[in-house]
Design a protein around this motif. Structure first.
Motif, PDB file in Angstrom:
ATOM      1  N   ALA A  66       3.586   6.308   2.946  1.00  0.00           N
ATOM      2  CA  ALA A  66       2.692   5.292   2.358  1.00  0.00           C
ATOM      3  C   ALA A  66       2.750   4.008   3.162  1.00  0.00           C
ATOM      4  O   ALA A  66       1.718   3.373   3.416  1.00  0.00           O
ATOM      5  N   ALA A 120       3.054   9.415  -4.327  1.00  0.00           N
ATOM      6  CA  ALA A 120       2.675   8.212  -3.576  1.00  0.00           C
ATOM      7  C   ALA A 120       1.587   7.444  -4.314  1.00  0.00           C
ATOM      8  O   ALA A 120       0.989   7.926  -5.288  1.00  0.00           O
ATOM      9  N   THR A 121       1.310   6.237  -3.846  1.00  0.00           N
ATOM     10  CA  THR A 121       0.222   5.419  -4.366  1.00  0.00           C
ATOM     11  C   THR A 121      -0.587   4.873  -3.202  1.00  0.00           C
ATOM     12  O   THR A 121      -0.070   4.706  -2.097  1.00  0.00           O
ATOM     13  N   GLY A 122      -1.864   4.583  -3.462  1.00  0.00           N
ATOM     14  CA  GLY A 122      -2.706   3.958  -2.451  1.00  0.00           C
ATOM     15  C   GLY A 122      -3.169   4.913  -1.379  1.00  0.00           C
ATOM     16  O   GLY A 122      -2.789   6.086  -1.330  1.00  0.00           O
ATOM     17  N   THR A 123      -4.043   4.407  -0.516  1.00  0.00           N
ATOM     18  CA  THR A 123      -4.585   5.189   0.591  1.00  0.00           C
ATOM     19  C   THR A 123      -4.321   4.432   1.888  1.00  0.00           C
ATOM     20  O   THR A 123      -3.412   3.625   1.956  1.00  0.00           O
ATOM     21  N   LEU A 135       2.650  13.359  -1.610  1.00  0.00           N
ATOM     22  CA  LEU A 135       1.375  12.775  -2.020  1.00  0.00           C
ATOM     23  C   LEU A 135       1.280  12.619  -3.541  1.00  0.00           C
ATOM     24  O   LEU A 135       0.677  11.665  -4.037  1.00  0.00           O
ATOM     25  N   PRO A 182      -4.086   9.135  -3.044  1.00  0.00           N
ATOM     26  CA  PRO A 182      -3.321   9.262  -1.798  1.00  0.00           C
ATOM     27  C   PRO A 182      -3.664  10.520  -1.012  1.00  0.00           C
ATOM     28  O   PRO A 182      -3.395  10.602   0.185  1.00  0.00           O
ATOM     29  N   ALA A 203       7.762  10.133   0.876  1.00  0.00           N
ATOM     30  CA  ALA A 203       6.608   9.556   0.187  1.00  0.00           C
ATOM     31  C   ALA A 203       6.472   8.067   0.478  1.00  0.00           C
ATOM     32  O   ALA A 203       5.400   7.586   0.856  1.00  0.00           O
ATOM     33  N   ARG A 205       0.901   4.461   6.523  1.00  0.00           N
ATOM     34  CA  ARG A 205      -0.555   4.498   6.384  1.00  0.00           C
ATOM     35  C   ARG A 205      -1.133   3.091   6.253  1.00  0.00           C
ATOM     36  O   ARG A 205      -2.286   2.851   6.600  1.00  0.00           O
ATOM     37  N   ARG A 206      -0.341   2.164   5.749  1.00  0.00           N
ATOM     38  CA  ARG A 206      -0.813   0.777   5.600  1.00  0.00           C
ATOM     39  C   ARG A 206      -0.658  -0.039   6.860  1.00  0.00           C
ATOM     40  O   ARG A 206      -1.386  -1.012   7.067  1.00  0.00           O
TER      41      ARG A 206
END
Length: 399
Positions: free
Chosen positions: A393, A341-344, A338, A310, A389, A396-397
């Motif tokens: 996330a 969090a998970t993923g980018t 961060l 992340p 968080a 960002r998606r």
């Protein structure tokens, strides 16, 4: 060694004429013009192309430990900053930088703003040497502001996406010269590109507009193209792909949390390097020809060594306590978010005030402090630090 000098740049840099409506000079800091922050004086050392020899990095780390707060910060232009300096540290720092080959021209300290594709080929390295030497030899170029930016792109569009004033891009056996934000570019010879970049910068100054950036005086590039006798054609699509953390094309790309590294972390990078390091505009460091076996040791120092985190594409301004304008300790809050969090996804930037210093270009998630423990995301969603968080996330998606 340099003769003793005050840290003020007045003796070696021309005054910047304020642009109409701004009412202030270009106060961009340098190695000779220090900026007084809440945590002490700040020096910004220009590192053209982000390229540092190992001994140069070692000298910077020693200066940070002995004169500043012990850390070095990478900027969004691949330069390095020292913080927490004493107000009278300018002369000693200048002497150290000069001895390390990091101040080749006192008069051009703040104008050596050159970003380069960190994995670019011989064309990029040749341009970098030629442009920096020509820039430092040009009396006219002293008039550029500390915000003016040159970009040397190896063909991927990585640094071409950084909103530079002048960009050259490798396209096979030739190159493209892009002026400001123009959606067009001129085809030029590889051997002519660096020379034409300097000429374009000098022609920009000859306009006498007082502007700091070309986009303020010639946003579509047609004025300067005409003065240079260049023909503009539509700019081809570029991937904009930048090197991700981890092993890439015979190099190692290592991530620094928010671009800030302790002396121990920078020394670990120097130890892992072969001959040089390349500081990127994305707060990473490229180690050409380095052995992947060093990755566990670098990870043990708290550096990012694997993709998919992340932290990828996450940036933040200095925040409190270093900046008096910041409403929160944004780096501590961002790090907490961060780490859970998970993923980018899209790039995300935390800001402590409306200035949004250091934010990325293109599409990005805007996280703005509105109080000590409160933020807005993309100027709409209000969250507390505990809620941040998950909300970041999701943004960002979907943003």
């Amino acid at each position: 060694m340099l003769a003793p000098m005050p840290p003020s740049a007045d003796a070696v840099e021309p005054a910047r004429a304020p642009v109409s409506g701004r009412g202030r000079d270009d106060a961009c800091p340098g190695a000779l013009r220090l900026h007084q922050a809440d945590d002490g004086a700040l020096a910004r050392v220009r590192v053209p192309g982000g390229v540092l020899a190992v001994d140069q990095l070692t000298a910077l780390v020693a200066a940070a430990e002995e004169l500043g707060d012990g850390a070095l910060e990478a900027t969004s232009r691949g330069n390095l900053q020292l913080r927490g300096l004493a107000a009278d540290a300018g002369t000693e720092l200048a002497n150290r930088l000069h001895a390390a080959g990091l101040l080749p021209s006192l008069a051009h300290d703040r104008v050596r703003n050159i970003v380069a594709s960190p994995l670019g080929g011989p064309e990029v390295r040749g341009w970098l040497r030629e442009l920096d030497e020509a820039l430092c030899a040009s009396e006219t170029a002293r008039g550029l502001s500390g915000r003016f930016l040159f970009a040397l792109d190896g063909g991927l569009g990585d640094v071409a996406a950084l909103d530079a004033d002048l960009t050259v891009i490798v396209t096979g056996d030739t190159a493209l010269l892009r002026i400001a934000r123009a959606e067009a570019a001129a085809e030029v010879g590889i051997a002519d590109a660096a020379r034409l970049m300097l000429r374009a910068a000098e022609e920009f100054l000859a306009l006498g507009s007082g502007a700091w950036r070309i986009r303020e005086a010639d946003p579509d590039g047609t004025l300067l193209a005409g003065r240079l006798g260049l023909t503009l054609r539509p700019l081809p699509a570029l991937s904009g792909r930048r090197p991700q953390v981890g092993p890439v094309e015979g190099a190692l790309v290592i991530g620094l949390p928010f671009g800030r590294g302790t002396a121990a972390q920078w020394r670990a990078l120097a130890h892992a390097a072969t001959d040089e390091l390349r500081v990127t505009p994305w707060r990473t460091v490229v180690l050409p020809d380095a052995d992947p076996a060093v990755l566990p040791a670098l990870a043990a120092h708290g550096l990012r060594t694997a993709p998919g985190s992340p932290w990828e594409g996450a940036t933040a301004c200095t925040g409190a306590p270093g900046c008096a304008k910041s409403l929160a300790d944004v780096r501590a809050d961002a790090a907490a978010a961060l780490d859970t969090a998970t993923g980018t996804g899209l790039p995300v930037h935390w800001s402590g005030c409306e200035r949004r210093c250091g934010h990325p270009t293109g599409a990005w998630v805007d996280v703005l402090a509105t109080g000590v423990h409160s933020y807005t995301i993309d100027s709409s969603t209000e969250v507390t630090t505990e809620q941040m968080a998950a909300a970041v996330a999701a943004a960002r998606r979907t943003t």
